[in-house]
Design a protein around this motif. Structure first.
Motif, short mmCIF file in Angstrom:
data_model
loop_
_atom_site.label_atom_id
_atom_site.label_comp_id
_atom_site.label_asym_id
_atom_site.label_seq_id
_atom_site.Cartn_x
_atom_site.Cartn_y
_atom_site.Cartn_z
N MET A 181 30.12 42.92 -20.11
CA MET A 181 29.02 42.32 -19.17
C MET A 181 28.44 41.14 -19.79
O MET A 181 28.69 40.76 -21.05
CB MET A 181 27.86 43.38 -18.90
N SER A 182 28.09 40.12 -18.92
CA SER A 182 27.38 38.92 -19.33
C SER A 182 26.36 38.95 -20.59
O SER A 182 26.09 37.82 -21.36
CB SER A 182 26.82 38.24 -18.31
N GLY A 238 25.22 43.79 -10.26
CA GLY A 238 25.87 44.66 -9.22
C GLY A 238 27.19 44.19 -8.75
O GLY A 238 28.06 43.96 -9.88
N ALA A 239 27.51 43.97 -7.63
CA ALA A 239 28.83 43.39 -7.27
C ALA A 239 29.38 41.82 -7.78
O ALA A 239 30.40 41.60 -7.61
CB ALA A 239 29.05 43.52 -5.82
N TRP A 240 28.13 40.98 -7.81
CA TRP A 240 28.38 39.62 -8.17
C TRP A 240 27.62 39.15 -9.57
O TRP A 240 26.86 39.88 -10.03
CB TRP A 240 27.48 39.08 -6.94
N SER A 241 28.08 37.95 -9.80
CA SER A 241 27.68 37.53 -11.15
C SER A 241 26.82 35.95 -10.46
O SER A 241 27.34 35.24 -9.71
CB SER A 241 28.71 36.92 -12.00
N TYR A 242 25.79 36.01 -11.09
CA TYR A 242 24.87 34.86 -10.40
C TYR A 242 24.36 33.69 -11.33
O TYR A 242 24.32 34.05 -12.61
CB TYR A 242 23.24 35.36 -10.03
N GLY A 243 24.35 32.55 -10.90
CA GLY A 243 23.98 31.33 -11.78
C GLY A 243 22.47 31.22 -11.85
O GLY A 243 21.70 32.15 -11.40
N LEU A 244 21.80 30.17 -12.30
CA LEU A 244 20.31 30.04 -12.47
C LEU A 244 20.22 28.62 -11.65
O LEU A 244 21.13 27.55 -11.67
CB LEU A 244 20.11 29.72 -13.90
N LYS A 245 19.22 28.49 -10.91
CA LYS A 245 18.73 27.35 -10.11
C LYS A 245 17.15 26.98 -10.76
O LYS A 245 16.43 27.76 -11.09
CB LYS A 245 18.81 27.43 -8.78
N PRO A 269 21.44 32.85 -5.76
CA PRO A 269 22.46 33.64 -4.85
C PRO A 269 23.62 32.83 -4.19
O PRO A 269 24.53 33.46 -3.81
CB PRO A 269 21.48 34.50 -3.93
N SER A 270 23.13 31.56 -4.15
CA SER A 270 24.28 30.57 -3.64
C SER A 270 25.43 30.23 -4.62
O SER A 270 26.47 29.73 -4.29
CB SER A 270 23.73 29.40 -3.10
N ALA A 271 25.08 30.64 -5.65
CA ALA A 271 26.24 30.41 -6.90
C ALA A 271 26.81 31.52 -7.19
O ALA A 271 26.91 31.74 -8.51
CB ALA A 271 25.76 29.35 -7.90
N ARG A 272 27.19 32.68 -6.59
CA ARG A 272 27.68 33.79 -6.99
C ARG A 272 29.03 33.97 -7.17
O ARG A 272 29.97 33.34 -6.37
CB ARG A 272 27.03 34.85 -6.22
N THR A 273 29.59 34.76 -7.94
CA THR A 273 31.06 34.86 -8.10
C THR A 273 31.16 36.25 -8.19
O THR A 273 30.41 37.14 -8.43
CB THR A 273 31.70 34.25 -9.24
N ILE A 274 32.37 37.05 -8.24
CA ILE A 274 32.70 38.29 -8.45
C ILE A 274 32.10 38.89 -9.65
O ILE A 274 32.84 38.16 -10.85
CB ILE A 274 33.94 38.74 -7.72
#
Length: 755
Positions: free
Chosen positions: A594-595, A431-438, A448-453
């Motif tokens: 995309m990623s 969606g609107a963000w790119s997420y990391g992995l925890k 969701p705490s490590a998201r970027t545009i």
């Protein structure tokens, strides 16, 4: 292990209790033709046209069949040659006999009778057809006491049998090149290996039920191998290969699938293992499509290497190893014991199907390609009940759809170990963000705490921000054109200009983008009257701007425009005014990397209008020098638009505004040449400020402020040349440096003809 080497290898140590009495009984059914015996040391030749007879070759004898038709032939330690054009009812060769069959037919119709049976013998078969209407086409056997079995080298031939095309018992070897071996009756196998081995090169092995069937007879302690090279094994109604055990008779099959070989199962299974049996299969440079089904208590160990692939379900497979460049593509939930990745890849099927891979252990280093439907809260899942070790990457499918709750997207679970999991590229675009992995204990989730545009959002913001710079880039050539008119006699005429601009929006703005623009403008103008200080004109043009947002994301803005302009100058005081009104049609396209490597696309069209006004004064100095201070104000409004990327990302842009103020000065000099032409070089500097701050964009309901406000310094240089009263040339260069937007360069050149 190469195919050439395998054809030279020594027989495997297997044993099957087959007595010579049993073999003799197997030949009991003969035709009614008379029988002729070839005594030891005697040689016979059968020519075409001779009476049909049965033949018995005693030890040390030889028989040649030259284009003749004959009955059955039994050889004990003898030499038999069946030459081109011959037809034989049946051949039984025992006790070290050697048989050569070339371009001939051996065909048996008697119940229970194979077309050809070798017991501790050797056969070379080329360009021939062997067929048993009731039994097996070719049987390779051995006596119980013999340390070796039989061997048949078959090339360019067809072997067909009702029960099986061919069978090989302990120590026996079937070598096939460019040949077909087929079992025709219901439940038949193409090749039946009862402790024997088969090596097939560019050949086809097909049975009604199984292409190849491994079993074990009583007393056998070792089993043979199946090696395929550019060959096909097909079971029309069952698995391509069946490894079947019975109480006390449990085979261990070794299978090599090499160099583009195929396994085709009519029931969708390429390998089945039952009855406590074990199958060890290596796939080398081949691509298989089908399932591997292992019955409880049985075992299968698989290896994919040298750019091989397997697409299908693995059920109860004991171990799987995947080498670099090879991959396994799941088509359902799977259960595998030990998975070892040596640079290999596991793909969780299609992006719209979601599977769970259950493992006992995980080791090595590899990649898991996983899909998800984040709107529905569905995703693939890697579940490891035991220890996981090594470093592994997760390539999670990107999406333009917003996840329901990113923190609940559970990707991996392990029972322990020191395995490390990471996302390919460090993030996944959702969606609107790119997420990391925890990691939380032995579980991994999206963070969701490590998201970027996300790149999709970046592309949307860039497109909505690009229209004003496109407008200004197009107008710059017109403003320099009007400056040229003020320093020359304002005659009616037509003109054309070509221009290019490079803009760079810094990452600090939240949307780093590089914009390269190229285009042209043309127009015509005329004084309002013969002595008027006003000159008015019309213009039109087209430009293309290419956007580079890095990481493979790009966009294109095609602009079509038309406008009106006017310039006024008081010759006595030097004061002037320039004004322009321009309307645009913007056609926008974007392609987002995309990623997960997938490209998302979107496009939309919108309209814009803008105006610019400049006032200043030209102050003439001695020796042709002049100084021209000026002030300029420009405004642009581009209509907002809603559009969607094809991965589901929703974008809504409000009207985009720009309000640009500028203060600057131009200095130059007129050089009058000997031929009367005038060359006017000049330098220009200015300070510009963008006042518009509130350009809002919504992506999947998330609001973003497309704020590029701030100041920048501008520098320019140019030259205007009047070659004659009617022909003028112009060239101009610009550069600017600002808080958010830089212009590394801008160039425009043009020509005007006055009449």
């Amino acid at each position: 292990m190469s195919f050439k080497y395998l054809f030279k290898r020594s027989p495997l140590s297997v044993a099957v209790k087959v007595s010579s009495l049993g073999l003799l009984l197997g030949v009991a059914v003969q035709s009614q033709a008379s029988q002729e015996v070839v005594a030891p040391g005697e040689s016979k030749v059968i020519e075409a046209g001779e009476d049909v007879k049965n033949w018995a070759l005693q030890a040390g004898s030889s028989l040649a069949v030259n284009g003749a038709t004959t009955g059955s032939i039994r050889a004990l330690g003898a030499q038999l040659a069946v030459n081109s054009g011959s037809t034989v009812e049946r051949i039984v060769a025992q006790e070290g006999s050697t048989v050569t069959i070339s371009e001939s037919t051996v065909k048996s119709a008697a119940p229970g009778a194979s077309a050809m049976e070798l017991t501790n013998g050797y056969a070379a078969i080329s360009g021939s057809h062997l067929e048993s209407a009731q039994s097996i086409g070719l049987v390779l056997n051995r006596y119980t006491s013999a340390p070796v079995g039989s061997r048949a080298d078959v090339s360019n031939s067809t072997i067909i049998g009702r029960q099986a095309g061919a069978s090989a018992t302990q120590f026996s070897e079937l070598l096939l090149r460019d040949s077909l071996v087929q079992g025709t009756a219901a439940g038949s196998a193409g090749v039946s290996l009862i402790g024997g081995s088969a090596f097939a090169q560019t050949s086809t092995l097909v049975g009604d039920q199984n292409g190849v069937r491994f079993t074990r007879a009583a007393g056998i302690t070792e089993d043979g191998v199946l090696v395929l090279d550019q060959s096909t094994v097909e079971g029309k109604t069952g698995a391509a290969i069946l490894v079947a055990g019975l109480p006390g008779r449990v085979p261990t099959a070794t299978i090599e699938v090499n160099n583009g070989s195929q396994l085709i199962g009519g029931n969708g299974n390429l390998l089945e293992v039952t009855g406590g049996a074990t199958a060890n299969m290596t796939v080398n440079n081949s691509h298989l499509n089908g399932n591997v089904i292992v019955e409880a208590g049985s075992h299968a160990n698989l290896g994919l290497q040298n750019h091989s692939s397997l697409t299908g379900v693995l059920l109860n497979v004991s171990s799987l190893s995947i080498g670099e460049g090879s991959f396994w593509d799941l088509t359902g939930d799977n259960l595998v014991g030990d998975l070892d990745l040596a640079g290999g890849t596991v793909k969780f099927g299609a992006t719209d199907a979601f599977y769970q891979l259950n493992l006992d252990t995980l080791s090595g280093n590899g990649t898991f390609v996983m899909g998800a439907d984040f709107a529905a809260g569905l995703n693939d899942f890697l579940n490891i009940s035991g220890d996981a070790t090594g470093q592994h990457q997760l390539l999670v499918a990107s999406s333009g759809v917003e996840p329901v709750s990113p923190g609940d997207v559970h990707i991996v679970h392990t029972g322990g170990g020191d395995a490390e999991f990471s996302l390919v590229g460090g993030s996944v675009d959702l969606g609107a963000w790119s997420y990391g992995l925890k990691q939380e204990g032995n579980d991994w989730f999206l963070d969701p705490s490590a998201r970027t545009i996300s790149p999709g959002t970046r592309s949307v913001l860039a497109l909505f921000n690009t229209a004003p710079t496109v407008w200004y880039g197009e107008a710059s050539s017109l403003r320099s054109r009007m400056g040229e008119l003020r320093h020359n006699d304002a005659l009616a005429g037509g003109w054309i200009r070509s221009y290019g601009n490079k803009y760079s929006v810094s990452d600090a703005s939240g949307v780093g983008v590089k914009q390269t623009q190229r285009g042209f403008s043309l127009g015509a103008d005329t004084p309002l009257s013969e002595d008027s200080q006003w000159l008015v004109g019309v213009m039109a043009g087209h430009s293309t701007s290419n956007l580079d947002l890095s990481r493979g994301t790009s966009g294109t803005v095609k602009s079509y425009y038309a406008g009106l302009y006017a310039t006024w100058m008081d010759a006595d005081s030097g004061y002037y005014f320039d004004g322009v009104v321009k309307a645009n049609r913007f056609e926008n396209d974007t392609e987002v990397a995309m990623s997960d490597g997938v490209k998302a696309k979107g496009n939309y069209a919108t309209n814009g209008i803008g105006a610019s006004a400049e006032v200043g004064r030209t102050i003439k100095l001695d020796d042709g020098f002049f100084v021209e201070p000026f002030a300029q104000a420009s405004t642009v409004m581009v209509k907002g638009k809603n559009f969607e990327l094809d991965n589901g990302l929703q974008a809504k842009g409000e009207n985009t505004h720009s309000l640009l103020g500028k203060l600057g000065v131009t200095v130059g000099r007129d050089f009058i040449m000997d031929d009367g032409s005038v060359v006017q070089p000049y330098l220009r500097t200015a300070v510009a400020h963008e006042f518009a701050k509130d350009n809002k964009v919504s992506v999947n309901g998330h609001a973003f402020n497309n704020d590029l406000s701030g100041s920048r310094a501008e520098f320019g240089a140019g030259v205007a040349v009047s070659l004659s009263q009617h022909l003028q040339l112009h060239a101009d260069f610009e550069h600017s440096k600002g808080k958010h937007v830089d212009q590394p360069w801008g160039v425009n050149v043009g020509v005007r003809y006055s009449w």
